[in-house]
Design a protein around this motif. Sequence first.
Motif, short mmCIF file in Angstrom:
data_model
loop_
_atom_site.label_atom_id
_atom_site.label_comp_id
_atom_site.label_asym_id
_atom_site.label_seq_id
_atom_site.Cartn_x
_atom_site.Cartn_y
_atom_site.Cartn_z
N ALA A 161 8.71 -5.92 -8.43
CA ALA A 161 7.96 -5.40 -9.91
C ALA A 161 7.04 -6.08 -10.25
O ALA A 161 6.24 -5.64 -11.19
CB ALA A 161 9.26 -5.51 -10.76
N SER A 162 6.69 -7.21 -9.68
CA SER A 162 5.66 -8.24 -10.04
C SER A 162 4.29 -7.58 -9.21
O SER A 162 3.23 -8.39 -9.36
CB SER A 162 5.92 -9.43 -10.01
N ARG A 163 4.09 -7.01 -8.33
CA ARG A 163 3.07 -6.44 -7.63
C ARG A 163 2.03 -5.96 -8.48
O ARG A 163 2.19 -5.18 -9.26
CB ARG A 163 3.42 -5.48 -6.49
N GLY A 179 0.77 -1.14 0.04
CA GLY A 179 -0.14 0.09 -0.06
C GLY A 179 0.92 1.17 0.08
O GLY A 179 0.28 2.45 -0.32
N PHE A 180 2.11 1.22 0.18
CA PHE A 180 2.86 2.54 0.22
C PHE A 180 3.36 2.66 -1.26
O PHE A 180 3.99 1.71 -1.99
CB PHE A 180 4.14 2.13 1.25
N PRO A 203 4.66 -1.21 -9.61
CA PRO A 203 6.21 -0.91 -8.73
C PRO A 203 6.28 0.44 -8.19
O PRO A 203 6.10 1.44 -8.84
CB PRO A 203 7.05 -1.39 -9.85
N PRO A 204 6.35 0.46 -6.95
CA PRO A 204 6.64 1.85 -6.42
C PRO A 204 7.99 2.55 -6.61
O PRO A 204 8.90 1.79 -7.09
CB PRO A 204 6.37 1.57 -4.81
N LEU A 205 8.40 3.43 -5.69
CA LEU A 205 9.76 3.75 -5.85
C LEU A 205 10.43 3.43 -4.84
O LEU A 205 10.12 3.11 -3.80
CB LEU A 205 9.85 5.35 -5.68
N ILE A 206 11.52 2.52 -5.17
CA ILE A 206 12.63 2.17 -3.97
C ILE A 206 13.59 2.91 -3.80
O ILE A 206 14.50 3.20 -4.49
CB ILE A 206 13.14 0.85 -4.32
#
Length: 471
Positions: A197-199, A172-173, A203-206
């Motif tokens: 990446a597969s969510r 959720g973030f 993909p969010p920012l890491i």
Amino acid sequence: MMQFTETPPPPPPLYQISTFTTLIPMTKTQIIHRSRPWPIGFPTPAAAFGAGGNSGLGDANCMEQLLVQCATAIEANDATLAQQILWVLNNIAPPDGDSTQRLASAFLRALISRAAKSGTCMMLAAAVASSSPAISTHKFSVTELASFVDLTPWHRFGFTAANSAILDAVEGFSIIHIVDLSLTHCMQIPTLIDAVASRLAGPPLIKLTVAGATEDIPPMLDLSYDELGAKLVNFAQSKNVNMEFRVIPSSCTDGFSSFIEEIRSEQLVRGNNFTNEALVVNCHMMLHYIPEGTLSSISSFDAAGSPNSSYRTTFLKNLRRLDPTAVVLVDEDADFTSNDMVSRLKSAFNYLWIPYDTMDTFLLRGRGGGDSGGSKEREWYEGDLCWKIENVVAQEGAKRVERAEPKGRWAQRMRNAGFRGAGFSEDGVAEVKGMLEEHAAGWGLKREEEDLVLTWKGHNVVFATVWVPTS
């Protein structure tokens, strides 16, 4: 090979060899043809190297007892007794023998190093040290290190368990900030990037923040962290994941104080503008290098407020002040903290037989070509183990950095610092079990309340725990 907590009665006293002047490394063949008489009361070389090398003096329990007696003699500065036992060990524990002999040989080398620094044993040890090769630790390329950590589940267990816990915690973030304190130089991160990446949510920012490598602790990498970061960013881009990489110079010797302080300062500057950012602290076999001794002084940043706080206590309390989304702690389930060298030797011997035993099993399974004597992988692996053993046995003060603590003690430290256990999901446990199926039989998984424990032949090896701040 089993754990060696049960020890036989001490062997009979060694007879006095007045003509002994030096210790000369010998092969098994050379032992049979030696000119020096075998000490009275010990089995003959044939008995010592009986079937499978595990009878007589080749037995692990007897090896341990000899090492303990030798360590006690060195600590008592009894050069005569120490030289006699060292000679016997030198003959029955060749560095190219079976796993028990190689283990004992590594401890023998460590005891020689210890003796070389002490009193009347110095001349004795110097004669052997001059003919013994120095411990060689390999500097890995990224590709070599990735392959190295895949040899056994020793590191992969923690990678798999931690990554599953991280994915659960950051759901959720839109921004995932990972603070990586890892012995294995971010080797866990590519798999995590792949999973992110597969969510389904995209993909969010890491944001990956690592502590600069300042200590020569194995395994060592042959490129800078800036170069490593560039490779990780490129890999993330290939997976359509945006990633930022940052190195903060710091050191475990001061409890990562400047590292934590910089992250805390960033939080204060940003205020409440990072509500959709998950902060996860990933601690993989690194925290036991933080000194457990008492601080002589406390900086103004320290949250403990007491001059009697230890570096580990101070680190965890400062970590709690960051209010992280989750903290994952993975480490070796052993105790190398005793101030008494003989006690540390016993503890280390009863724990470090495991990696030697697993390496033999791994090579017999096929990888390494079945040539255990010529395997570069085993040479690198056991070179790092020899470094660890020598640090535990031969070093003191600030130079003794191998100070592992068992899971129960770390759990109490985390609770005292204001954390509570969060545990692993069933999916995470299933992933760990699936990973273990890729390795040799003998590896197992235990669940202890919220925690996971990797086992080898029923003995605890590495633990994985997940923590969140108490409300």
